[in-house]
Write a protein that holds these residues in place. Structure first.
Motif, PDB file in Angstrom:
ATOM      1  N   HIS A  43       2.539  -4.644  -2.115  1.00  8.69           N
ATOM      2  CA  HIS A  43       1.249  -4.549  -2.809  1.00  8.69           C
ATOM      3  C   HIS A  43       1.017  -5.786  -3.678  1.00  8.69           C
ATOM      4  O   HIS A  43      -0.059  -6.399  -3.647  1.00  8.69           O
ATOM      5  CB  HIS A  43       1.249  -3.265  -3.665  1.00  8.69           C
ATOM      6  N   VAL A  60       0.263   5.092   4.243  1.00 11.05           N
ATOM      7  CA  VAL A  60      -1.055   5.181   3.581  1.00 11.05           C
ATOM      8  C   VAL A  60      -0.911   5.874   2.227  1.00 11.05           C
ATOM      9  O   VAL A  60      -1.436   5.404   1.208  1.00 11.05           O
ATOM     10  CB  VAL A  60      -2.078   5.915   4.490  1.00 11.05           C
ATOM     11  N   ASP A  61      -0.167   7.003   2.207  1.00  4.02           N
ATOM     12  CA  ASP A  61       0.049   7.731   0.945  1.00  4.02           C
ATOM     13  C   ASP A  61       0.755   6.848  -0.084  1.00  4.02           C
ATOM     14  O   ASP A  61       0.381   6.821  -1.258  1.00  4.02           O
ATOM     15  CB  ASP A  61       0.902   8.988   1.187  1.00  4.02           C
ATOM     16  N   ARG A  96       0.893   3.510  -0.229  1.00  6.71           N
ATOM     17  CA  ARG A  96       0.021   2.423  -0.687  1.00  6.71           C
ATOM     18  C   ARG A  96      -0.977   2.918  -1.736  1.00  6.71           C
ATOM     19  O   ARG A  96      -1.216   2.255  -2.752  1.00  6.71           O
ATOM     20  CB  ARG A  96      -0.734   1.828   0.497  1.00  6.71           C
ATOM     21  N   ASN A  97      -1.556   4.098  -1.481  1.00  6.46           N
ATOM     22  CA  ASN A  97      -2.546   4.646  -2.433  1.00  6.46           C
ATOM     23  C   ASN A  97      -1.929   4.852  -3.811  1.00  6.46           C
ATOM     24  O   ASN A  97      -2.523   4.519  -4.826  1.00  6.46           O
ATOM     25  CB  ASN A  97      -3.103   5.987  -1.919  1.00  6.46           C
ATOM     26  N   LYS A  98      -0.700   5.425  -3.826  1.00  7.28           N
ATOM     27  CA  LYS A  98      -0.031   5.696  -5.115  1.00  7.28           C
ATOM     28  C   LYS A  98       0.269   4.392  -5.860  1.00  7.28           C
ATOM     29  O   LYS A  98       0.108   4.300  -7.069  1.00  7.28           O
ATOM     30  CB  LYS A  98       1.279   6.461  -4.887  1.00  7.28           C
ATOM     31  N   GLU A 116      -1.212   1.478  -5.488  1.00  8.41           N
ATOM     32  CA  GLU A 116      -2.461   0.840  -5.933  1.00  8.41           C
ATOM     33  C   GLU A 116      -2.979   1.525  -7.196  1.00  8.41           C
ATOM     34  O   GLU A 116      -3.678   0.923  -8.005  1.00  8.41           O
ATOM     35  CB  GLU A 116      -3.511   0.868  -4.814  1.00  8.41           C
TER      36      GLU A 116
END
Length: 553
Positions: free
Chosen positions: A419, A463-464, A466-468, A470
């Motif tokens: 990230h 995906v999960d 990366r969301n956390k 970010e």
């Protein structure tokens, strides 16, 4: 117009691969090595069975053990094996992670090569990304840990053992590991230094992994030399002797002529008196236990037994050194000069029977700077795998104590680094930006593989994650047991900082080295330099008919 003669500078049987072919060949070889160990990563990783030419079997999911046992021929593949060996030597764990990242870096670089990005630009971008990773890991992700924070250190040891043969007994073993490392840690001006060699690991088949025990002292796989000697000694005063307790040979070749029986008896009496004198020297020093590195004469054994002294012969040199650290004694090379100050001390020494063999337990040492682990398990393969898991755990806890820094596990640091690298790439610009983004993609192979090995959907998991990250959750990692993304600190999945810094560093260096090769010249047939017809590069030639592992891509 005259025809130009070609100039030959290499012998006829030299093989040469150049340019894109050489790069493709080397990258495929390295990727095949990474593919060979990738399925072993994480708590849900699978094991490999390795069979050598003699039929000996090793069952393990320890990356470096697998790669050492594989008979790898391809030179580029050997470079990736070096990554695992370096990781093992420096940290003791994370070998599979380092190899998988190296393989994925090369895969990402291969895609950039196909887009006509020059190898030196890719190499420059990978180096920049690696430096940035080290900065982020050390300054923003790592958390301090103290030597007396046993709870955190136990979590480090437990994480190292998860997914290995010792997992069933990890609650018992993690405590043993932390107690062993904190016992042998030497305090210095800059912190602590830990030499894992001071923890002696002794294996014995029998019992269960849970029966593994820590001895605050030493276990010596020897028995007393004479049946009349005591089986146990309380308040032991231990003499550590590196010289033989035997009559001395003459330094020059001498011939003794004996003409009558009295002279023979006199000669034998003299030898006997010499041995008695040696034993008396040991007794006068106050010793009631003797560990001798060399031999002990039968007559000397008799005298030692008569004095009630427990003696062991042919003790290993390394064991004598560890005994000296554990008991506070000195190793003496001249018996004539032995004194009370040289003796080590222990609360008691006992000869115990373990798996139908006698062993000596030297326990209750006042300040043991060296300790022992007795590893148990139902079969030889189980004991070997428990030993490998314990050694990994000992090394990582030692590294955590030395560096005083730890990070969350479960793929959390890799996703956070990916990230942050994507943000950094935008600020770099130029073609290097592509290589930095490729590095970020490559790091995500770790959580992706963890998910795949646990039977989860890797894309959903990524995906999960990366969301956390970010959203600012730096420690969000994958719980492979239920597929949820959770805080790894709370879950107790913890690793030393050096596991990550070393893995990223050696993986990127190896990827850069492989990328910069554009010409492979292998002298004569039989060298593994150029094997374009082999699947994935280094497939064949692995022991036990495990050929063609390159096909596991």
């Amino acid at each position: 117009m005259s025809m130009r003669q070609p100039v030959f500078i290499l012998s006829e049987d030299t093989k040469r691969t150049r340019g894109r072919d050489a790069q493709e060949n080397n990258i495929n070889a390295a990727k095949a090595v990474a593919a060979a160990v990738r399925t072993t990563l994480g708590p849900k990783g699978m094991d490999k069975m390795l069979v050598d030419t003699l039929g000996d079997v090793i069952i393990t999911n320890d990356g470096v053990t697998i790669l050492k046992e594989m008979d790898i021929e391809h030179p580029a593949a050997k470079m990736v094996v070096e990554v695992a060996k370096t990781q093992e030597d420096e940290v003791g764990d994370g070998t599979t992670t380092a190899v998988v990242i190296a393989g994925e870096l090369l895969k990402q670089a291969q895609e950039l090569l196909e887009q006509d990005v020059h190898p030196t630009i890719i190499a420059s971008g990978l180096r920049q990304a690696s430096h940035k990773c080290q900065e982020i890991l050390e300054n923003e992700i790592a958390v301090d840990v103290e030597v007396d924070d046993k709870e955190k250190l136990m979590k480090v040891g437990e994480t190292a053992m998860t997914g290995k043969g010792a997992e069933s007994a990890r609650d018992t073993l993690r405590e043993i590991v932390v107690n062993a490392i904190t016992a042998v840690a030497d305090e210095t001006e800059d912190g602590y230094q830990v030499n894992v060699e001071n923890v002696k690991v002794q294996k014995k088949v029998g019992g269960r992994a849970k029966d593994t025990q820590l001895v605050d002292g030493m276990i010596i796989d020897k028995e007393k030399v004479h049946p009349e000697m005591p089986k146990s000694v309380e308040n032991a005063k231990i003499a550590l002797i590196s010289a033989p307790i035997e009559h001395k040979e003459t330094e020059v070749d001498a011939e003794i002529q004996i003409t009558n029986p009295d002279q023979l008896q006199q000669f034998l009496d003299e030898e006997e008196a010499m041995l008695k004198k040696l034993v008396n020297k040991i007794k006068e020093s106050g010793a009631n236990v003797v560990f001798c590195q060399k031999g002990i004469d039968d007559m000397a054994q008799h005298y030692l037994a008569k004095e009630g002294i427990l003696a062991v012969r042919r003790a290993r040199k390394s064991d004598l050194k560890k005994l000296a650290r554990a008991t506070g004694g000195n190793v003496v090379s001249n018996i004539d000069e032995i004194s009370e100050e040289d003796l080590g001390q222990a609360g008691h020494i006992k000869e115990k029977r373990v798996s139908n063999e006698n062993m000596l337990f030297i326990e209750d040492c006042k300040n043991p700077r060296s300790v022992s682990l007795l590893v148990r398990g139902g079969t030889e393969h189980v004991v070997d795998e428990v030993e490998r898991a314990l050694e990994d755990a000992l090394k990582v806890v030692a590294v955590a104590v030395e560096d005083g820094k730890i990070v969350a596990g479960g793929g959390a640091p890799e996703v956070e680094l990916a990230h942050r690298l994507r943000e950094y790439a935008a600020s770099v610009g130029g073609r290097e930006q592509l290589a930095i983004e490729a590095f970020a993609n490559a790091l995500e192979i770790v959580p992706r593989t963890l998910a795949e090995n646990a039977g989860l959907d890797p894309i959903d998991a990524l995906v999960d994650l990366r969301n956390k990250h970010e959203a600012g959750e730096k420690a969000a990692g994958l719980n492979v047991f239920d597929g949820e993304v959770i805080d790894m600190w709370e879950a107790g999945v913890v690793e030393p900082l050096r596991v990550k810094t070393q893995a990223v560093d050696s993986a990127s260096e190896t990827a850069v080295m492989v990328l910069r090769i554009d010409d492979v010249i292998s002298g004569g047939s039989g060298s593994g330099g150029d094997q374009p017809d082999m699947p994935g590069g280094p497939g064949g030639g692995m022991p036990g008919g495990m050929g063609g592992m390159g096909g596991m891509m």
